[in-house]
Design a protein around this motif. Sequence first.
Motif, mmCIF file in Angstrom:
data_model
loop_
_atom_site.group_PDB
_atom_site.id
_atom_site.type_symbol
_atom_site.label_atom_id
_atom_site.label_comp_id
_atom_site.label_asym_id
_atom_site.label_seq_id
_atom_site.Cartn_x
_atom_site.Cartn_y
_atom_site.Cartn_z
ATOM 1 N N ASN A 118 1.152 -1.248 -0.412
ATOM 2 C CA ASN A 118 -0.081 0.030 -0.252
ATOM 3 C C ASN A 118 0.484 1.371 0.335
ATOM 4 O O ASN A 118 0.347 2.214 -0.555
ATOM 5 C CB ASN A 118 -0.807 0.203 1.130
ATOM 6 N N ARG A 121 2.492 1.532 -3.272
ATOM 7 C CA ARG A 121 1.637 2.041 -4.489
ATOM 8 C C ARG A 121 0.998 3.380 -3.814
ATOM 9 O O ARG A 121 0.798 4.514 -5.209
ATOM 10 C CB ARG A 121 -0.226 1.043 -4.036
ATOM 11 N N LEU A 122 1.214 3.694 -3.103
ATOM 12 C CA LEU A 122 0.596 5.658 -2.552
ATOM 13 C C LEU A 122 2.051 6.741 -3.080
ATOM 14 O O LEU A 122 1.455 6.913 -3.503
ATOM 15 C CB LEU A 122 0.599 5.431 -0.617
ATOM 16 N N SER A 125 1.962 6.417 -6.886
ATOM 17 C CA SER A 125 0.579 7.146 -7.403
ATOM 18 C C SER A 125 1.018 8.469 -7.142
ATOM 19 O O SER A 125 1.051 9.900 -7.782
ATOM 20 C CB SER A 125 -0.012 6.946 -6.677
ATOM 21 N N ALA A 128 4.150 9.651 -9.939
ATOM 22 C CA ALA A 128 2.918 9.542 -11.481
ATOM 23 C C ALA A 128 2.583 11.498 -10.651
ATOM 24 O O ALA A 128 2.292 11.610 -12.127
ATOM 25 C CB ALA A 128 2.139 8.994 -11.381
ATOM 26 N N THR A 129 1.508 12.154 -10.355
ATOM 27 C CA THR A 129 0.583 12.627 -10.119
ATOM 28 C C THR A 129 2.138 14.199 -10.012
ATOM 29 O O THR A 129 1.874 14.684 -10.717
ATOM 30 C CB THR A 129 0.120 13.011 -8.262
#
Length: 344
Positions: A118, A121-122, A125, A128-129
């Motif tokens: 998790n 993934r955070l 993310s 990517a942002t």
Amino acid sequence: MNIAIIEDTPVNLMLMQSLVSRLDSGLVCQIFSDPLLGLSWVIEHKPDLIIVDYMMPGLDGLEFIRRCRNDPGLQDQPILMVTAAAEKEVRYAALDAGATDFLTKPIDRNEFNPRVRNMLRLRASMAATALRAEELASIVEEALREVHLRERETVLRLARAAEFRDPETGSHISRMAHYAALIARQLGMSEQAINTLLLAAPMHDVGKLGTPDHILLKPGRLDENELEIMRQHALIGYEILKNSASPVLQMAAEIALNHHEKFDGTGYPHGKSGESIPIVGRIVAVADVFDALTSVRPYKAAWTLEAARDYLLEGRSSHFDPRCVDLFLECWEEILQIRSLYND
């Protein structure tokens, strides 16, 4: 992705390293039993996930997290703190220090694996942002650059339109704009303001588009009626340029209206004096007059540089802002370079 594990107990350290290695072959794990060495590595390498124990000699997990969060490059990285299940107060303090989540002792694979996944993934993310934000910023920057280039072209074409009706040359507007920028820089104006001034100053006489040819091109002295008509170019220029959303045209309007005002209040069109004359008007007054004096016109020969310098000094505090005059003349070598670069 990189994971840093900081844990002073060798058994727990090796266990977590083993669990990480089984999660994904692409994960790179760095382990540290010394929290100070671990902190130094983390600050230098900025891993994607940090797992840190609470109870460690020399530097506990709370202080470790605080120091991480004090580093600008580690303010967003996920941090998992390893604590005993009963240490609620420690957890509260850890959250306050900047911990993202917790792992409880003894380490359980069924808890460890999903929490680490998790957090990764955070992190992915968030990365990517951030990348998308950089891409969007780049797109916006390029769009703004194109807008500024179009604005610059429009401004220069407008200035040249006035130039075609005026006996002054294109070199004159280039020289006086750079003289004005020279004074502005000496006054401590921002680079953005200086760049705006460089674009706006060439439009100081755009109002001459409304001046009749027989007055504008007259080879001799103007009579009083002709002078009055000529002086209208300041107001005409202002009317042409005012109420624009463009910062360049806003400054250009201010310059067009005020560059013939005099420091002692005897100028035109409104007889402003001293600091009631906007600073860009006072700057351009010095730059414009100096270059006009040292340039050939249908009604006069070019003055020598020394004669023009003396004229500025004589006009300190009467025609010109004395500070603008002094700062301009302090840059004599730069003045000569500008004259050479933008020669007629």
